[in-house]
Design a protein around this motif. Sequence first.
Motif, PDB file in Angstrom:
ATOM      1  N   ALA A   1       0.844  -1.191   0.000  1.00 63.38           N
ATOM      2  CA  ALA A   1       0.000   0.000   0.000  1.00 63.38           C
ATOM      3  C   ALA A   1       0.881   1.243   0.000  1.00 63.38           C
ATOM      4  O   ALA A   1       1.651   1.461   0.934  1.00 63.38           O
ATOM      5  CB  ALA A   1      -0.916   0.003   1.216  1.00 63.38           C
TER       6      ALA A   1
ATOM      7  N   GLU B   1       1.090   5.019   0.461  1.00 62.81           N
ATOM      8  CA  GLU B   1       0.339   6.089   1.103  1.00 62.81           C
ATOM      9  C   GLU B   1       1.102   7.398   0.980  1.00 62.81           C
ATOM     10  O   GLU B   1       2.326   7.408   0.874  1.00 62.81           O
ATOM     11  CB  GLU B   1       0.088   5.752   2.571  1.00 62.81           C
ATOM     12  CG  GLU B   1      -0.654   4.432   2.774  1.00 62.81           C
ATOM     13  CD  GLU B   1      -0.741   4.033   4.237  1.00 62.81           C
ATOM     14  OE1 GLU B   1       0.164   4.433   5.002  1.00 62.81           O
ATOM     15  OE2 GLU B   1      -1.692   3.332   4.603  1.00 62.81           O
TER      16      GLU B   1
ATOM     17  N   TRP C   1     -10.189  -2.672  -1.441  1.00 58.92           N
ATOM     18  CA  TRP C   1      -8.980  -3.240  -0.843  1.00 58.92           C
ATOM     19  C   TRP C   1      -9.093  -4.756  -0.683  1.00 58.92           C
ATOM     20  O   TRP C   1      -8.099  -5.475  -0.825  1.00 58.92           O
ATOM     21  CB  TRP C   1      -8.698  -2.578   0.498  1.00 58.92           C
ATOM     22  CG  TRP C   1      -8.066  -1.224   0.372  1.00 58.92           C
ATOM     23  CD1 TRP C   1      -8.645  -0.012   0.655  1.00 58.92           C
ATOM     24  CD2 TRP C   1      -6.738  -0.938  -0.082  1.00 58.92           C
ATOM     25  NE1 TRP C   1      -7.759   0.997   0.404  1.00 58.92           N
ATOM     26  CE2 TRP C   1      -6.580   0.466  -0.049  1.00 58.92           C
ATOM     27  CE3 TRP C   1      -5.680  -1.725  -0.511  1.00 58.92           C
ATOM     28  CZ2 TRP C   1      -5.399   1.090  -0.424  1.00 58.92           C
ATOM     29  CZ3 TRP C   1      -4.498  -1.104  -0.893  1.00 58.92           C
ATOM     30  CH2 TRP C   1      -4.361   0.288  -0.848  1.00 58.92           C
TER      31      TRP C   1
ATOM     32  N   ARG D   1      -6.506  -7.498  -2.014  1.00 58.93           N
ATOM     33  CA  ARG D   1      -5.945  -8.485  -1.092  1.00 58.93           C
ATOM     34  C   ARG D   1      -6.152  -9.893  -1.641  1.00 58.93           C
ATOM     35  O   ARG D   1      -5.255 -10.737  -1.585  1.00 58.93           O
ATOM     36  CB  ARG D   1      -6.610  -8.370   0.278  1.00 58.93           C
ATOM     37  CG  ARG D   1      -6.034  -9.375   1.288  1.00 58.93           C
ATOM     38  CD  ARG D   1      -6.915  -9.556   2.484  1.00 58.93           C
ATOM     39  NE  ARG D   1      -6.783  -8.496   3.449  1.00 58.93           N
ATOM     40  CZ  ARG D   1      -7.757  -7.652   3.792  1.00 58.93           C
ATOM     41  NH1 ARG D   1      -8.941  -7.748   3.199  1.00 58.93           N
ATOM     42  NH2 ARG D   1      -7.569  -6.723   4.696  1.00 58.93           N
TER      43      ARG D   1
ATOM     44  N   ALA E   1      -5.763   1.526   3.790  1.00 61.01           N
ATOM     45  CA  ALA E   1      -5.297   0.193   3.415  1.00 61.01           C
ATOM     46  C   ALA E   1      -5.484  -0.770   4.578  1.00 61.01           C
ATOM     47  O   ALA E   1      -5.465  -0.372   5.748  1.00 61.01           O
ATOM     48  CB  ALA E   1      -3.828   0.251   3.015  1.00 61.01           C
TER      49      ALA E   1
ATOM     50  N   ALA F   1      -1.425  -5.077   4.988  1.00 60.95           N
ATOM     51  CA  ALA F   1      -0.684  -4.634   3.802  1.00 60.95           C
ATOM     52  C   ALA F   1       0.672  -4.072   4.226  1.00 60.95           C
ATOM     53  O   ALA F   1       0.839  -3.571   5.341  1.00 60.95           O
ATOM     54  CB  ALA F   1      -1.470  -3.569   3.047  1.00 60.95           C
TER      55      ALA F   1
ATOM     56  N   ALA G   1       2.997  -1.232   4.192  1.00 66.75           N
ATOM     57  CA  ALA G   1       2.827   0.201   3.964  1.00 66.75           C
ATOM     58  C   ALA G   1       4.124   0.853   3.514  1.00 66.75           C
ATOM     59  O   ALA G   1       5.186   0.626   4.095  1.00 66.75           O
ATOM     60  CB  ALA G   1       2.320   0.876   5.235  1.00 66.75           C
TER      61      ALA G   1
END
Length: 292
Positions: free
Chosen positions: A39, A41, A200, A204, A220, A224, A226
């Motif tokens: 994920a 971000e 999400w 996944r 997320a 996950a 990050a």
Amino acid sequence: MNTTRQGAAVDARGIGVEGPRGWAFRGIDISAEPGTLIAVEGSSGSGRTCLLLALTGRMRITEGTATVAGLPLPQRMGTVRSRTAIAHVPGVVDLEPALTVGEHLREQALLGHRFQGLGASLPWSKRQKEATRARIDAALAAVRLDPDTLPKGLRTAVRDLERIEALRLSVALGIMHGPRLLAVDDVDLKLSEAERAQAWQMLRDLALEGTTVVAAGSDAPADALAVRTTRTKPAAADPAKDEPSAPAEDEPASAEDEPRTAEQDEPQAPVQDAPHTTEEEAAHAFAKTGRA
């Protein structure tokens, strides 16, 4: 039918992309096994889209080292591109509003056959048509997009899709030919809380099936991996760029202005706009300067 092959491991150490106006992103470290949900971000304008494009071989890394599926970047960008896919990236891979869901799916399936050298055998045999149908059905099932729930089934125009349905279609097109890594931008843009959870969960599930997924968005899932991008300060003005021969500041550089060699088929590093630049604008700038 499983549409995916074994996922791609990702290893990045201090990677960054620098353009004429500064850094799109830098200092990113990633260590992910095949089948990981990564994920990305960060605030808008922090280089999320550029990171997705860099990891899929569609934008040249200018700092640090990285390997995707064991292939070094930027040295093997072309091969990485052939083993990865991108979805839902504005200005780079867009759905055509006037086309139907079925037309998008059939076009993508046809492209796959052409890349496999089967285009000359058209019209297809019954066996080839059945294989294409199975590939489309598998992609739709993987993203939980049921044509029976659409207003006109596969004849539904993209402009009539809900946002979550358009996202599912874009991802279905991305996974149709079994990429080892799939990059998805703006996963939860303008979605409701329930739809974000659905989006999400879809990604996944793809990761659990074996595909490595790199997705930019917020909210997320906790499991996950990050990765966070941060805004970089714009580069100081360069007096040399103010000479009469330089292009105007608000005009994108043309790929035709730079000399090219026979081996140089990769896109140039992106241009980092002022801090207010959005991810969508960055993607559009990339598209104008040349796509992979």
